[in-house]
Motif scaffolding. Structure first.
Motif, PDB file in Angstrom:
ATOM      1  N   ALA A  76       0.821  -1.208   0.000  1.00 63.37           N
ATOM      2  CA  ALA A  76       0.000   0.000   0.000  1.00 63.37           C
ATOM      3  C   ALA A  76       0.855   1.257   0.000  1.00 63.37           C
ATOM      4  O   ALA A  76       0.581   2.222  -0.738  1.00 63.37           O
ATOM      5  N   ALA A  77       1.921   1.265   0.810  1.00 59.36           N
ATOM      6  CA  ALA A  77       2.795   2.432   0.865  1.00 59.36           C
ATOM      7  C   ALA A  77       3.517   2.653  -0.457  1.00 59.36           C
ATOM      8  O   ALA A  77       3.671   3.794  -0.915  1.00 59.36           O
ATOM      9  N   THR A  78       3.953   1.564  -1.094  1.00 59.80           N
ATOM     10  CA  THR A  78       4.640   1.664  -2.381  1.00 59.80           C
ATOM     11  C   THR A  78       3.713   2.234  -3.445  1.00 59.80           C
ATOM     12  O   THR A  78       4.094   3.135  -4.212  1.00 59.80           O
ATOM     13  N   ALA A  79       2.509   1.704  -3.495  1.00 59.20           N
ATOM     14  CA  ALA A  79       1.543   2.175  -4.491  1.00 59.20           C
ATOM     15  C   ALA A  79       1.199   3.645  -4.272  1.00 59.20           C
ATOM     16  O   ALA A  79       1.125   4.432  -5.230  1.00 59.20           O
ATOM     17  N   ALA A  80       1.020   4.038  -3.019  1.00 62.82           N
ATOM     18  CA  ALA A  80       0.690   5.431  -2.726  1.00 62.82           C
ATOM     19  C   ALA A  80       1.815   6.367  -3.144  1.00 62.82           C
ATOM     20  O   ALA A  80       1.575   7.476  -3.651  1.00 62.82           O
ATOM     21  N   ARG A  81       3.041   5.916  -2.975  1.00 63.18           N
ATOM     22  CA  ARG A  81       4.202   6.747  -3.310  1.00 63.18           C
ATOM     23  C   ARG A  81       4.403   6.876  -4.827  1.00 63.18           C
ATOM     24  O   ARG A  81       4.794   7.934  -5.327  1.00 63.18           O
ATOM     25  N   LEU A  82       4.121   5.806  -5.558  1.00 64.54           N
ATOM     26  CA  LEU A  82       4.431   5.777  -6.989  1.00 64.54           C
ATOM     27  C   LEU A  82       3.278   6.188  -7.900  1.00 64.54           C
ATOM     28  O   LEU A  82       3.507   6.540  -9.059  1.00 64.54           O
ATOM     29  N   THR A  83       2.054   6.114  -7.411  1.00 72.48           N
ATOM     30  CA  THR A  83       0.899   6.393  -8.269  1.00 72.48           C
ATOM     31  C   THR A  83       0.831   7.867  -8.633  1.00 72.48           C
ATOM     32  O   THR A  83       0.801   8.731  -7.750  1.00 72.48           O
ATOM     33  N   PRO A  84       0.789   8.189  -9.927  1.00 71.38           N
ATOM     34  CA  PRO A  84       0.696   9.597 -10.325  1.00 71.38           C
ATOM     35  C   PRO A  84      -0.677  10.166 -10.012  1.00 71.38           C
ATOM     36  O   PRO A  84      -1.680   9.448 -10.009  1.00 71.38           O
ATOM     37  N   ALA A  85      -0.708  11.444  -9.730  1.00 69.94           N
ATOM     38  CA  ALA A  85      -1.980  12.103  -9.452  1.00 69.94           C
ATOM     39  C   ALA A  85      -2.838  12.121 -10.710  1.00 69.94           C
ATOM     40  O   ALA A  85      -2.340  12.313 -11.821  1.00 69.94           O
ATOM     41  N   GLY A  86      -4.091  11.898 -10.540  1.00 64.82           N
ATOM     42  CA  GLY A  86      -5.000  11.892 -11.679  1.00 64.82           C
ATOM     43  C   GLY A  86      -5.471  13.296 -12.025  1.00 64.82           C
ATOM     44  O   GLY A  86      -5.175  14.264 -11.323  1.00 64.82           O
ATOM     45  N   PRO A  87      -6.227  13.425 -13.130  1.00 65.42           N
ATOM     46  CA  PRO A  87      -6.766  14.738 -13.497  1.00 65.42           C
ATOM     47  C   PRO A  87      -7.753  15.212 -12.439  1.00 65.42           C
ATOM     48  O   PRO A  87      -8.452  14.412 -11.816  1.00 65.42           O
ATOM     49  N   VAL A  88      -7.784  16.511 -12.235  1.00 63.69           N
ATOM     50  CA  VAL A  88      -8.666  17.079 -11.213  1.00 63.69           C
ATOM     51  C   VAL A  88      -9.612  18.078 -11.881  1.00 63.69           C
ATOM     52  O   VAL A  88      -9.292  19.269 -11.991  1.00 63.69           O
ATOM     53  N   PRO A  89     -10.774  17.614 -12.372  1.00 65.70           N
ATOM     54  CA  PRO A  89     -11.736  18.544 -12.953  1.00 65.70           C
ATOM     55  C   PRO A  89     -12.374  19.403 -11.865  1.00 65.70           C
ATOM     56  O   PRO A  89     -12.258  19.104 -10.665  1.00 65.70           O
ATOM     57  N   GLY A  90     -13.044  20.441 -12.278  1.00 66.52           N
ATOM     58  CA  GLY A  90     -13.750  21.284 -11.321  1.00 66.52           C
ATOM     59  C   GLY A  90     -14.840  20.507 -10.622  1.00 66.52           C
ATOM     60  O   GLY A  90     -15.303  19.474 -11.116  1.00 66.52           O
ATOM     61  N   PRO A  91     -15.293  20.987  -9.461  1.00 65.42           N
ATOM     62  CA  PRO A  91     -16.305  20.266  -8.683  1.00 65.42           C
ATOM     63  C   PRO A  91     -17.574  19.957  -9.459  1.00 65.42           C
ATOM     64  O   PRO A  91     -18.115  18.850  -9.375  1.00 65.42           O
ATOM     65  N   ALA A  92     -18.064  20.918 -10.230  1.00 64.18           N
ATOM     66  CA  ALA A  92     -19.311  20.702 -10.967  1.00 64.18           C
ATOM     67  C   ALA A  92     -19.122  19.642 -12.047  1.00 64.18           C
ATOM     68  O   ALA A  92     -19.972  18.764 -12.232  1.00 64.18           O
ATOM     69  N   GLU A  93     -18.000  19.707 -12.758  1.00 65.83           N
ATOM     70  CA  GLU A  93     -17.734  18.727 -13.812  1.00 65.83           C
ATOM     71  C   GLU A  93     -17.537  17.339 -13.227  1.00 65.83           C
ATOM     72  O   GLU A  93     -18.068  16.349 -13.754  1.00 65.83           O
ATOM     73  N   ALA A  94     -16.807  17.249 -12.112  1.00 65.66           N
ATOM     74  CA  ALA A  94     -16.593  15.961 -11.467  1.00 65.66           C
ATOM     75  C   ALA A  94     -17.907  15.353 -10.999  1.00 65.66           C
ATOM     76  O   ALA A  94     -18.149  14.151 -11.178  1.00 65.66           O
ATOM     77  N   ALA A  95     -18.751  16.165 -10.409  1.00 70.19           N
ATOM     78  CA  ALA A  95     -20.046  15.669  -9.933  1.00 70.19           C
ATOM     79  C   ALA A  95     -20.905  15.162 -11.087  1.00 70.19           C
ATOM     80  O   ALA A  95     -21.603  14.151 -10.970  1.00 70.19           O
ATOM     81  N   ALA A  96     -20.849  15.863 -12.220  1.00 69.72           N
ATOM     82  CA  ALA A  96     -21.632  15.448 -13.382  1.00 69.72           C
ATOM     83  C   ALA A  96     -21.139  14.111 -13.939  1.00 69.72           C
ATOM     84  O   ALA A  96     -21.945  13.247 -14.322  1.00 69.72           O
ATOM     85  N   VAL A  97     -19.809  13.929 -13.981  1.00 70.77           N
ATOM     86  CA  VAL A  97     -19.247  12.673 -14.474  1.00 70.77           C
ATOM     87  C   VAL A  97     -19.646  11.516 -13.564  1.00 70.77           C
ATOM     88  O   VAL A  97     -20.062  10.443 -14.037  1.00 70.77           O
TER      89      VAL A  97
END
Length: 309
Positions: free
Chosen positions: A13-34
């Motif tokens: 779990a620690a390895t995955a958390a350290r290596l996983t790239p951050a994903g796209p961060v859409p705006g709150p309204a767009e994220a909620a719609a998706v």
């Protein structure tokens, strides 16, 4: 037979958390719609898949719309159930950090690519928990939609059709997850001869369930997804394909090339349905004895002859 690997899940779990790239961060309204549209697409897919497959198993139909970190944690929990079992989970035995690093690294590499997955090992070791759960990784689905220039609503439904087919398969065959877990355990702990037999059996099983899901997507798609030809053409050009359980197992077991052969499973499914009908194909989910061998996946006629009443 040697013992199963002693994986340090905390290290994974620690390895995955350290290596996983951050994903796209859409705006709150767009994220909620998706997220809302994914939930709606999942519900719509249920009716379409059950009509096409002629299978309507009982059980939970809840869908979890999640992020990359949640997908990683779900898979680590599932594999802990496979390798540890209810008698050893949480025990104080010595565990190998190196195995944890490998597992975490594999999941970190795949986490930006996976779109959805039916978590077949969820509840494997706990009879009080509903077996299996459907996961949709919203940031990745959203990112691929934009990257490939796809219609968002159509693509989200297309993904849901594939994963909903897996839910129906494992719901129709509650023994299927146990069979897969058993084969995985043999593949990682047995001698070469037994391991080769297990990997062939895993390849056959995963080819059928993945190939069947692709066939269902294409059978339902033209009726409800107007941009299906565009989705299929653009998506098939992606070299990494659609990572899910088969890709994870392939990386962890060193058999990725074998498990990438979804087309053989799709050909098997189409051939059996054409020659013997949908109900005949559905017999693969009736019992472990009716699963095709890898040779039968490549020769559908031989499987039909073996199982025909």
């Amino acid at each position: 037979m040697s013992s199963l690997p002693r994986v340090d899940w905390a290290t994974a779990a620690a390895t995955a958390a350290r290596l996983t790239p951050a994903g796209p961060v859409p705006g709150p309204a767009e994220a909620a719609a998706v997220v809302a549209d994914l939930r709606d697409a999942s519900v719509r897919a249920q009716a379409y898949v059950r009509e096409i497959t002629r299978m309507d198993p009982p059980g939970s139909r809840r869908t979890y719309v999640i992020d990359r970190g949640s997908w990683i944690r779900a898979n680590l929990a599932g594999f802990a159930e496979v390798f540890d079992g209810p008698d050893q989970a949480g025990s104080a035995r010595i565990r190998e950090a190196s195995a944890g690093v490998m597992a975490g690294a594999v999941l970190s590499v795949l986490s930006p690519r996976v779109l959805g997955q039916f978590d077949v090992f969820h509840g494997l070791a706990d009879p009080a928990v509903d077996r299996g759960r459907l996961l949709l990784v919203a940031p990745n689905i959203h990112a691929i939609t934009g990257k490939l220039g796809l219609d968002g609503a159509d693509f989200r439904l297309w993904v849901c059709l594939h994963e909903e087919t897996h839910r129906v398969q494992y719901g129709r065959a509650p023994w299927l997850a146990d069979r897969l877990a058993e084969l995985v355990r043999v593949a990682v702990s047995a001698g070469p001869a037994a391991s080769d037999h297990a990997t062939d059996a895993i390849t056959a099983l995963m080819s059928v369930v993945e190939g069947h899901a692709d066939v269902v997507m294409d059978q339902v798609g033209p009726q409800v997804i107007g941009t299906l030809p565009t989705i299929r053409a653009r998506f098939d050009k992606r070299r990494e394909g659609r990572p899910g359980l088969a890709r994870i197992l392939g990386r962890l077991l060193g058999m990725e090339k074998k498990l990438a052969q979804y087309r053989e499973g799709a050909v098997f499914c189409r051939s059996v349905q054409r020659l013997a009908g949908v109900e005949a194909f559905n017999r693969v989910f009736d019992s472990p004895d009716l699963l095709p061998s890898l040779a039968e996946v490549r020769d559908p006629d031989s499987w039909i002859r073996r199982v025909r009443p």
